[in-house]
Motif scaffolding. Structure first.
Motif, PDB file in Angstrom:
ATOM      1  N   GLY B 127      -7.868   8.588   1.534  1.00 14.10           N
ATOM      2  CA  GLY B 127      -5.679   9.599   2.026  1.00 14.10           C
ATOM      3  C   GLY B 127      -5.923  10.575   1.874  1.00 14.10           C
ATOM      4  N   GLU B 128      -6.958  11.466   1.092  1.00 16.48           N
ATOM      5  CA  GLU B 128      -6.827  12.800   0.376  1.00 16.48           C
ATOM      6  C   GLU B 128      -6.635  14.062   0.669  1.00 16.48           C
ATOM      7  N   GLY B 129      -5.974  14.485   1.241  1.00 11.68           N
ATOM      8  CA  GLY B 129      -5.331  15.439   1.266  1.00 11.68           C
ATOM      9  C   GLY B 129      -4.572  15.547   2.956  1.00 11.68           C
ATOM     10  N   ALA B 130      -4.607  14.320   3.116  1.00 19.23           N
ATOM     11  CA  ALA B 130      -3.578  13.765   4.609  1.00 19.23           C
ATOM     12  C   ALA B 130      -1.955  13.001   4.806  1.00 19.23           C
ATOM     13  N   GLY B 131      -2.145  13.667   3.713  1.00 21.09           N
ATOM     14  CA  GLY B 131      -0.312  13.390   3.614  1.00 21.09           C
ATOM     15  C   GLY B 131       0.228  15.234   4.205  1.00 21.09           C
ATOM     16  N   ALA B 132       1.402  14.978   4.113  1.00 18.99           N
ATOM     17  CA  ALA B 132       2.479  15.306   4.761  1.00 18.99           C
ATOM     18  C   ALA B 132       2.217  16.861   4.411  1.00 18.99           C
ATOM     19  N   GLY B 133       2.305  17.757   5.131  1.00 16.22           N
ATOM     20  CA  GLY B 133       2.463  18.911   5.014  1.00 16.22           C
ATOM     21  C   GLY B 133       0.625  19.431   4.786  1.00 16.22           C
ATOM     22  N   VAL B 170       9.345  -6.424  -0.875  1.00 20.36           N
ATOM     23  CA  VAL B 170       8.343  -6.857   0.000  1.00 20.36           C
ATOM     24  C   VAL B 170       9.112  -6.050   0.880  1.00 20.36           C
ATOM     25  N   GLY B 171      10.387  -6.561   1.024  1.00 24.63           N
ATOM     26  CA  GLY B 171      11.217  -6.001   2.280  1.00 24.63           C
ATOM     27  C   GLY B 171      11.514  -4.753   2.674  1.00 24.63           C
ATOM     28  N   ASP B 172      11.116  -3.966   1.127  1.00 27.22           N
ATOM     29  CA  ASP B 172      11.903  -2.683   1.422  1.00 27.22           C
ATOM     30  C   ASP B 172      10.967  -1.999   1.446  1.00 27.22           C
ATOM     31  N   LEU B 173       9.821  -2.557   1.763  1.00 31.25           N
ATOM     32  CA  LEU B 173       8.216  -2.171   1.678  1.00 31.25           C
ATOM     33  C   LEU B 173       8.336  -0.623   3.280  1.00 31.25           C
ATOM     34  N   ALA B 174       8.613  -1.369   3.925  1.00 31.09           N
ATOM     35  CA  ALA B 174       8.162  -0.551   4.820  1.00 31.09           C
ATOM     36  C   ALA B 174       9.262   0.774   5.015  1.00 31.09           C
ATOM     37  N   ALA B 175      10.556   0.098   4.527  1.00 37.06           N
ATOM     38  CA  ALA B 175      11.395   1.463   4.387  1.00 37.06           C
ATOM     39  C   ALA B 175      10.894   2.530   3.179  1.00 37.06           C
ATOM     40  N   ALA B 176      10.217   1.840   2.261  1.00 40.45           N
ATOM     41  CA  ALA B 176       9.479   2.758   0.858  1.00 40.45           C
ATOM     42  C   ALA B 176       8.693   3.303   1.560  1.00 40.45           C
ATOM     43  N   ALA B 177       7.665   3.250   2.449  1.00 35.50           N
ATOM     44  CA  ALA B 177       6.443   3.894   2.349  1.00 35.50           C
ATOM     45  C   ALA B 177       6.737   5.174   3.374  1.00 35.50           C
ATOM     46  N   GLY B 178       6.056   6.005   3.750  1.00 29.11           N
ATOM     47  CA  GLY B 178       6.335   7.838   3.641  1.00 29.11           C
ATOM     48  C   GLY B 178       5.345   8.747   3.832  1.00 29.11           C
ATOM     49  N   PRO B 179       5.257   9.777   3.739  1.00 30.72           N
ATOM     50  CA  PRO B 179       4.155  10.705   3.946  1.00 30.72           C
ATOM     51  C   PRO B 179       3.350  11.021   2.979  1.00 30.72           C
ATOM     52  N   ARG B 180       4.277  10.566   1.096  1.00 28.93           N
ATOM     53  CA  ARG B 180       3.494  11.097   0.241  1.00 28.93           C
ATOM     54  C   ARG B 180       2.571   9.766  -0.197  1.00 28.93           C
ATOM     55  N   THR B 209       3.313   5.300   9.204  1.00 31.31           N
ATOM     56  CA  THR B 209       3.815   6.537   8.487  1.00 31.31           C
ATOM     57  C   THR B 209       2.108   7.108   7.973  1.00 31.31           C
ATOM     58  N   GLY B 210       1.379   6.165   7.994  1.00 35.86           N
ATOM     59  CA  GLY B 210       0.055   6.939   7.615  1.00 35.86           C
ATOM     60  C   GLY B 210      -0.952   6.801   6.390  1.00 35.86           C
ATOM     61  N   ALA B 211      -0.404   5.544   5.893  1.00 33.96           N
ATOM     62  CA  ALA B 211      -1.243   5.226   4.477  1.00 33.96           C
ATOM     63  C   ALA B 211      -1.948   3.797   5.154  1.00 33.96           C
ATOM     64  N   ARG B 212      -2.809   3.678   3.804  1.00 34.57           N
ATOM     65  CA  ARG B 212      -3.129   2.502   4.104  1.00 34.57           C
ATOM     66  C   ARG B 212      -2.705   0.834   3.262  1.00 34.57           C
ATOM     67  N   ILE B 213      -3.136   0.177   3.793  1.00 33.22           N
ATOM     68  CA  ILE B 213      -2.281  -1.529   2.983  1.00 33.22           C
ATOM     69  C   ILE B 213      -3.955  -2.166   2.850  1.00 33.22           C
ATOM     70  N   VAL B 214      -3.510  -2.685   1.504  1.00 31.92           N
ATOM     71  CA  VAL B 214      -4.395  -3.458   1.013  1.00 31.92           C
ATOM     72  C   VAL B 214      -3.852  -5.271   0.806  1.00 31.92           C
ATOM     73  N   TRP B 215      -4.059  -5.856   1.310  1.00 33.83           N
ATOM     74  CA  TRP B 215      -3.297  -7.290   1.605  1.00 33.83           C
ATOM     75  C   TRP B 215      -4.356  -8.130  -0.093  1.00 33.83           C
ATOM     76  N   ASP B 216      -3.208  -9.297  -0.542  1.00 33.61           N
ATOM     77  CA  ASP B 216      -3.857  -9.973  -1.472  1.00 33.61           C
ATOM     78  C   ASP B 216      -3.671 -11.126  -1.170  1.00 33.61           C
ATOM     79  N   LEU B 217      -4.587 -12.173  -0.487  1.00 37.47           N
ATOM     80  CA  LEU B 217      -4.451 -12.751   0.136  1.00 37.47           C
ATOM     81  C   LEU B 217      -5.158 -14.847  -0.828  1.00 37.47           C
ATOM     82  N   CYS B 218      -4.777 -14.432  -2.299  1.00 33.65           N
ATOM     83  CA  CYS B 218      -5.299 -15.135  -3.226  1.00 33.65           C
ATOM     84  C   CYS B 218      -4.469 -16.945  -2.774  1.00 33.65           C
ATOM     85  N   HIS B 219      -3.366 -16.271  -2.002  1.00 36.81           N
ATOM     86  CA  HIS B 219      -2.698 -18.086  -1.638  1.00 36.81           C
ATOM     87  C   HIS B 219      -2.601 -18.092  -0.122  1.00 36.81           C
TER      88      HIS B 219
END
Lengths: 422, 422
Positions: B127-133, B170-180, B209-219
């Motif tokens: 995501g380097e250099g790919a954020g807002a502005g 986790v319930g707030d993650l979708a709202a928390a993610a943004g251009p940064r 939001t243009g961000a990446r997601i990493v899922w931990d599938l241990c459980h």
């Protein structure tokens, strides 16, 4: 063979003489009883223990018990009842005895590459703000002849910590280190040439500049005395599947000098290196002891296979190992000199004992003959390995290699080179 | 028991009724034949497979062959002849089938913690250099309820890459993610409560939001369908010693979406992730395929024990596993409701199927009773675990847990709680 110390073809190449000498050397070998503790077959001369050590006979039964009883029957209870949780330090202490480290300095786990990363980043952080004129030490020196992974990982550590990296021949490292140097990463024994570097002198020289040193012991652990504590080494890493015979890809080890452990600021602060790993706290408080080098859940099956493999060392003195190692490589060089047609190979392994590890590398001429020569050697029951483009590498494991095997290996090499091109 | 959906003590707690129901459920269980493929004893109800899976019967013989023949007899030849070198990808493909990943997406190796580090740093670099502005994306979001090691490692990744880290429920993650936001690291199933998070929705929200997601599938790996490819997940990690039964500390896995593999810029570029690992080049050229996630020499004994353990999955459909998992946890909640005295425990595991993994966590009252309750349960042959301060955790492994065991576990829990305080 053409060797640096002896350009001429030796006159005497009578196999009878050298075979007799081999038999006498084997009869006088103080370590000869150890061979029976390994799974070996007399058809094959195995000179690749510097890549993958042979199987110690104690391993299969121990591993069967770990799997069948500890995992199969006790299951989760084994983390405490079978001592799984503390195995990284317990096995680390056993490795420690073989590299001159007192108890509580070493943990076993992860790969050598991952441990190089932890060690180099932690070393850089120990030197932050401590350089000349209050400037940060921002230079990582790396042995120019290093096994590649060390260089790759050191470059990554440099990139992530804002350091620059400089590859320097080991002979120039002492002069290259300076007030900007944070850490030097050096291989104790060169994986290609078998050259042994001067650990005490280089450690002292790097320390004199205020920098840290990380030694990679992959090709010396179990082959010769190392003396980590005695020489004040800061950090060291090494693998356990070569001369320590821990099995394919067995977990590596990480040494952190006792007084540096509370300052070991790991770039991989997993839950296993937390001061209270089961407290499940949201912030990481580093463990103060050797656990500082742990990361995630230890790989128990491989770790306990290594534990069983280390049993063969219980009654072994590293001084005897070193003496036999040098006798084996000396004898191999003499036999090769006697048997191998002149001009076909030249040894790149130092003649001086103080500069030699436990392997001999022969440079083939022409270079294109190297791969075919090794393949034919293997077909004839002599297992070494080929390192492109032109090196034939032979590792000598004092615990199980016999002088008779050494004579046979050199004789076979002479026959192969005679057959191939004459 | 007091449960969120049912505050009253259930009137019917006749063991005969529930035992009969358990027998009927076991008789109709489509997976009932799988239990015979594991080493289990009928004296113990093992409900800790979410910590360490039981031993599959195929493992000991396979591991004995790997040790005795592949290592002991073939030695170094096994890297090619026994397929050791390619095992991380081959076993990775087998894991892939169980988490909805096509061939060539997963490598197995290292610990979960180490894989979290690779994934998070690599995601930040994508995501380097790919954020807002045109500004760099410099924020790492992490599930506030995460298993601690993920948070520690994410914080280290942030420190090394110049990002800030923010813990968000986790319930707030979708709202928390943004251009940064560079990347969000989320646990698929909460290790304490057993809450299952909405992977498709959260992946889509973070991607928006243009961000990446990493899922931990241990459980979740091996407990329910995951669908990594189908939902466009960027990166994922997971362990193999819980529902995949790979053995204590078995190597973890790393998933990198196919199109992202050429852009996977690893912070641990070991020789195994080089495009030409045996070329021994001084500079690192990343492998373009799943090998991009490898580091050092793979840990063969543990890796091939896992390979053998995965045999039990050959004829298993994850849909059937999920159906039985939900039936097991439903039945446990019903039995606990019937047997456990009111007010002694309350379930913190969601009632809704869409929000439940394959474990049930009961909060004990008073909190101090939790440790003693679990110890007494274990003494009576019901093995779950205690997560401080007050959680009693029970994992249900559809491949070997029976409904009869579930009934016995809940009944024993009721007896223990009755005995302890009444």
């Amino acid at each position: 063979m053409s060797s640096p110390n002896c350009g001429r073809r030796e006159a005497v190449s009578d196999p009878g003489t050298l075979r007799g000498e081999a038999a006498a050397l084997d009869a006088a070998d103080a370590l000869r009883a150890k061979r029976a503790e390994f799974v070996l077959d007399d058809d094959t001369v195995y000179l690749d223990g510097n890549s993958l050590g042979a199987l110690p006979r104690a391993v299969p039964a121990r591993l069967a018990d770990v799997v069948g009883r500890e995992w199969g029957r006790l299951r989760i209870r084994s983390w405490s009842e079978s001592g799984w949780w503390t195995a990284p330090e317990r096995v680390g202490d056993r490795v420690g005895r073989l590299v001159g480290a007192g108890p509580g300095r070493i943990v076993v786990g992860d790969s050598t590459s991952v441990n190089v990363f932890k060690a180099v980043v932690a070393a850089v952080r120990m030197g932050e703000g401590a350089g000349a004129g209050g400037r940060a030490r921002d230079e990582i020196l790396v042995d120019a002849g290093t096994f590649p992974t060390d260089g790759y990982i050191a470059a990554s550590a440099a990139r992530l910590t804002g350091c620059r990296i400089r590859a320097v021949p080991v002979g120039d490292l002492a002069a290259a280190a300076g007030p900007r140097t944070a850490v030097a990463l050096v291989n104790h024994v060169d994986y290609r040439t078998g050259r042994l570097h001067d650990l005490p002198a280089l450690t002292a020289a790097v320390h004199a500049t205020g920098a840290r040193i990380v030694w990679d012991l992959c090709h010396s652990a179990g082959a010769l005395p190392v003396g980590l504590d005695a020489h004040g080494v800061d950090l060291a890493v090494g693998c356990t599947y070569k001369y320590l015979n821990g099995g394919p890809g067995a977990p590596a080890f990480l040494y952190v000098r006792r007084d540096l452990q509370p300052r070991f600021d790991s770039p991989l602060p997993g839950w296993n290196s937390h001061a209270d790993p089961f407290g499940m706290a949201p912030d990481h408080t580093p463990a103060g002891g050797p656990q500082c080098g742990r990361v995630g859940t230890p790989d128990i099956l491989s770790l306990l296979a290594l534990d069983a493999a280390l049993d063969v060392w219980e009654d072994v003195d590293l001084t005897a190992v070193r003496a036999k190692s040098l006798a084996l490589t000396d004898f191999f060089l003499r036999c090769a000199e006697a048997y191998v047609p002149a001009g076909r190979v030249v040894s790149v392994t130092p003649v001086a004992h103080a500069e030699r590890g436990s392997q001999v590398a022969l440079k083939a001429a022409p270079a294109e003959a190297a791969a075919g020569t090794m393949a034919e050697l293997v077909r004839r029951g002599v297992v070494g390995d080929h390192r492109p483009p032109d090196l034939l590498r032979f590792g000598f494991t004092p615990l199980y290699t016999t002088f008779g095997e050494v004579e046979r290996a050199a004789r076979t090499l002479g026959e192969v080179l005679g057959d191939v091109l004459t």
